[in-house]
Design a protein around this motif. Sequence first.
Motif, PDB file in Angstrom:
ATOM      1  N   TRP A  95      22.339 -68.630  33.682  1.00 36.53           N
ATOM      2  CA  TRP A  95      23.179 -69.463  32.814  1.00 36.53           C
ATOM      3  C   TRP A  95      24.671 -69.340  33.113  1.00 36.53           C
ATOM      4  N   LEU A  96      25.072 -68.390  33.954  1.00 33.76           N
ATOM      5  CA  LEU A  96      26.485 -68.253  34.336  1.00 33.76           C
ATOM      6  C   LEU A  96      26.766 -69.220  35.485  1.00 33.76           C
ATOM      7  N   GLU A  97      27.216 -70.421  35.143  1.00 36.78           N
ATOM      8  CA  GLU A  97      27.295 -71.516  36.120  1.00 36.78           C
ATOM      9  C   GLU A  97      28.222 -71.242  37.274  1.00 36.78           C
ATOM     10  N   ASP A  98      29.336 -70.559  37.021  1.00 35.54           N
ATOM     11  CA  ASP A  98      30.278 -70.339  38.115  1.00 35.54           C
ATOM     12  C   ASP A  98      29.685 -69.412  39.172  1.00 35.54           C
ATOM     13  N   ILE A  99      28.902 -68.444  38.741  1.00 40.62           N
ATOM     14  CA  ILE A  99      28.271 -67.537  39.704  1.00 40.62           C
ATOM     15  C   ILE A  99      27.252 -68.288  40.555  1.00 40.62           C
ATOM     16  N   VAL A 100      26.536 -69.217  39.949  1.00 34.96           N
ATOM     17  CA  VAL A 100      25.540 -69.994  40.693  1.00 34.96           C
ATOM     18  C   VAL A 100      26.204 -71.012  41.618  1.00 34.96           C
ATOM     19  N   VAL A 101      27.036 -71.888  41.033  1.00 37.36           N
ATOM     20  CA  VAL A 101      27.537 -73.067  41.755  1.00 37.36           C
ATOM     21  C   VAL A 101      28.674 -72.737  42.701  1.00 37.36           C
ATOM     22  N   THR A 102      29.458 -71.699  42.400  1.00 37.78           N
ATOM     23  CA  THR A 102      30.572 -71.357  43.296  1.00 37.78           C
ATOM     24  C   THR A 102      30.351 -70.033  44.019  1.00 37.78           C
ATOM     25  N   GLY A 103      29.246 -69.349  43.695  1.00 36.79           N
ATOM     26  CA  GLY A 103      28.978 -68.056  44.317  1.00 36.79           C
ATOM     27  C   GLY A 103      27.697 -68.043  45.126  1.00 36.79           C
ATOM     28  N   VAL A 104      26.559 -67.970  44.433  1.00 35.85           N
ATOM     29  CA  VAL A 104      25.265 -67.816  45.094  1.00 35.85           C
ATOM     30  C   VAL A 104      24.975 -68.973  46.054  1.00 35.85           C
ATOM     31  N   VAL A 105      25.129 -70.214  45.559  1.00 40.61           N
ATOM     32  CA  VAL A 105      24.768 -71.371  46.378  1.00 40.61           C
ATOM     33  C   VAL A 105      25.695 -71.541  47.578  1.00 40.61           C
ATOM     34  N   PRO A 106      27.019 -71.598  47.399  1.00 40.52           N
ATOM     35  CA  PRO A 106      27.871 -71.775  48.580  1.00 40.52           C
ATOM     36  C   PRO A 106      27.801 -70.613  49.571  1.00 40.52           C
ATOM     37  N   GLU A 107      27.547 -69.401  49.055  1.00 43.99           N
ATOM     38  CA  GLU A 107      27.395 -68.269  49.978  1.00 43.99           C
ATOM     39  C   GLU A 107      26.197 -68.494  50.897  1.00 43.99           C
ATOM     40  N   SER A 108      25.110 -69.014  50.350  1.00 50.27           N
ATOM     41  CA  SER A 108      23.910 -69.253  51.154  1.00 50.27           C
ATOM     42  C   SER A 108      24.103 -70.401  52.130  1.00 50.27           C
ATOM     43  N   LEU A 109      25.065 -71.283  51.840  1.00 41.51           N
ATOM     44  CA  LEU A 109      25.299 -72.461  52.679  1.00 41.51           C
ATOM     45  C   LEU A 109      26.472 -72.289  53.641  1.00 41.51           C
ATOM     46  N   GLY A 110      27.134 -71.164  53.581  1.00 39.54           N
ATOM     47  CA  GLY A 110      28.285 -70.946  54.457  1.00 39.54           C
ATOM     48  C   GLY A 110      29.493 -71.774  54.069  1.00 39.54           C
ATOM     49  N   ILE A 111      29.639 -72.069  52.793  1.00 39.90           N
ATOM     50  CA  ILE A 111      30.780 -72.859  52.305  1.00 39.90           C
ATOM     51  C   ILE A 111      31.940 -71.915  51.986  1.00 39.90           C
ATOM     52  N   LYS A 112      33.110 -72.285  52.432  1.00 38.97           N
ATOM     53  CA  LYS A 112      34.288 -71.449  52.237  1.00 38.97           C
ATOM     54  C   LYS A 112      34.795 -71.547  50.805  1.00 38.97           C
ATOM     55  N   ARG A 113      35.178 -70.411  50.204  1.00 44.62           N
ATOM     56  CA  ARG A 113      35.864 -70.374  48.925  1.00 44.62           C
ATOM     57  C   ARG A 113      37.268 -69.840  49.142  1.00 44.62           C
ATOM     58  N   GLU A 114      38.266 -70.598  48.732  1.00 47.30           N
ATOM     59  CA  GLU A 114      39.659 -70.224  48.977  1.00 47.30           C
ATOM     60  C   GLU A 114      40.359 -69.877  47.665  1.00 47.30           C
ATOM     61  N   ASP A 115      41.001 -68.713  47.635  1.00 50.93           N
ATOM     62  CA  ASP A 115      41.731 -68.269  46.445  1.00 50.93           C
ATOM     63  C   ASP A 115      43.055 -69.026  46.354  1.00 50.93           C
ATOM     64  N   SER A 116      43.259 -69.724  45.246  1.00 45.98           N
ATOM     65  CA  SER A 116      44.456 -70.548  45.074  1.00 45.98           C
ATOM     66  C   SER A 116      45.148 -70.136  43.781  1.00 45.98           C
ATOM     67  N   TYR A 117      46.323 -69.533  43.915  1.00 41.33           N
ATOM     68  CA  TYR A 117      47.002 -68.960  42.761  1.00 41.33           C
ATOM     69  C   TYR A 117      47.635 -70.010  41.846  1.00 41.33           C
ATOM     70  N   CYS A 118      47.613 -71.272  42.262  1.00 39.42           N
ATOM     71  CA  CYS A 118      48.147 -72.311  41.381  1.00 39.42           C
ATOM     72  C   CYS A 118      47.139 -72.698  40.298  1.00 39.42           C
ATOM     73  N   PHE A 119      45.917 -72.134  40.360  1.00 40.25           N
ATOM     74  CA  PHE A 119      44.950 -72.294  39.285  1.00 40.25           C
ATOM     75  C   PHE A 119      45.104 -71.092  38.356  1.00 40.25           C
TER      76      PHE A 119
END
Length: 268
Positions: free
Chosen positions: A204-228
């Motif tokens: 149920w923790l959507e950010d862990i699933v959609v921005t963590g587990v899934v993109p990690e398995s797909l090789g999708i880059k996550r970029e830290d942006s301090y303007c958020f």
Amino acid sequence: MYEPGHMLDEIDEDRICPDKGKDIKVLFLTNSALGNAEARMAIRQTWGHYASRIDIGHAFVLGRGTNETLNKAIDEENYLYGDLIRGNFIDSYKNITLKVISLLEWAARHCSRAAYIFKTDDDVFINVPKLLEFLSTHSAKRTMYGRLAQNFKPIRNKLAKYYVTTDEYAEDVYPTFILGPAYLFTGDILHELYEHSLNRPYLWLEDIVVTGVVPESLGIKREDSYCFVNVVTTYNPCVLHDHVSFHSIKPIQQYDIWNTIQNKTTKC
């Protein structure tokens, strides 16, 4: 657990995302609870106003309710504004991952040509001009942007708000993920995120699933942006002008921040 499809009565798809998003630079999809009409109105009257531009789309994402009075109010609201995407799940806190999957499904079906998708919540303020400036300096593919969370461990205390069982998530550490209130991703990963979010055990923790587990398995880059930014720590106009998003914003604060950012006389 996920039932695909949406209630499409009265939603103005052609206005939100004409021609599957061919000319859409950013599609904003804002998660909202059924009872948060005041928050939705505050967004429509402030930063959501940018959706009147031909290159920006915006809609709210909700589930279904069991309260007939509230359901009628939602129907009336959507009749007036045509901007409520409603999925086939009960709208509740524990179903937030279903809500984001519903968001991804709607975008994949109706706005698949958009350059960027921005997922946000109805207690977030978006500085749209600053976001467009941010995008003008970024041209990566297969990338997600936001505030990264690294080396977070599942909370196993049954009394804690974010308690997760080992059946829900067995590993000792979460993969790197982006904090859920506001994140941006390139449109070229939309279908993959949707399809692969469906094909994993529910958490149920959507950010862990959609921005963590899934993109990690797909090789999708996550970029830290301090303007958020997670929270507004000051109403200093220069701070507000220089960031893309602010979290934990009450409806009245949406108007305050909007008025501050609209003041073009500020010198920083």
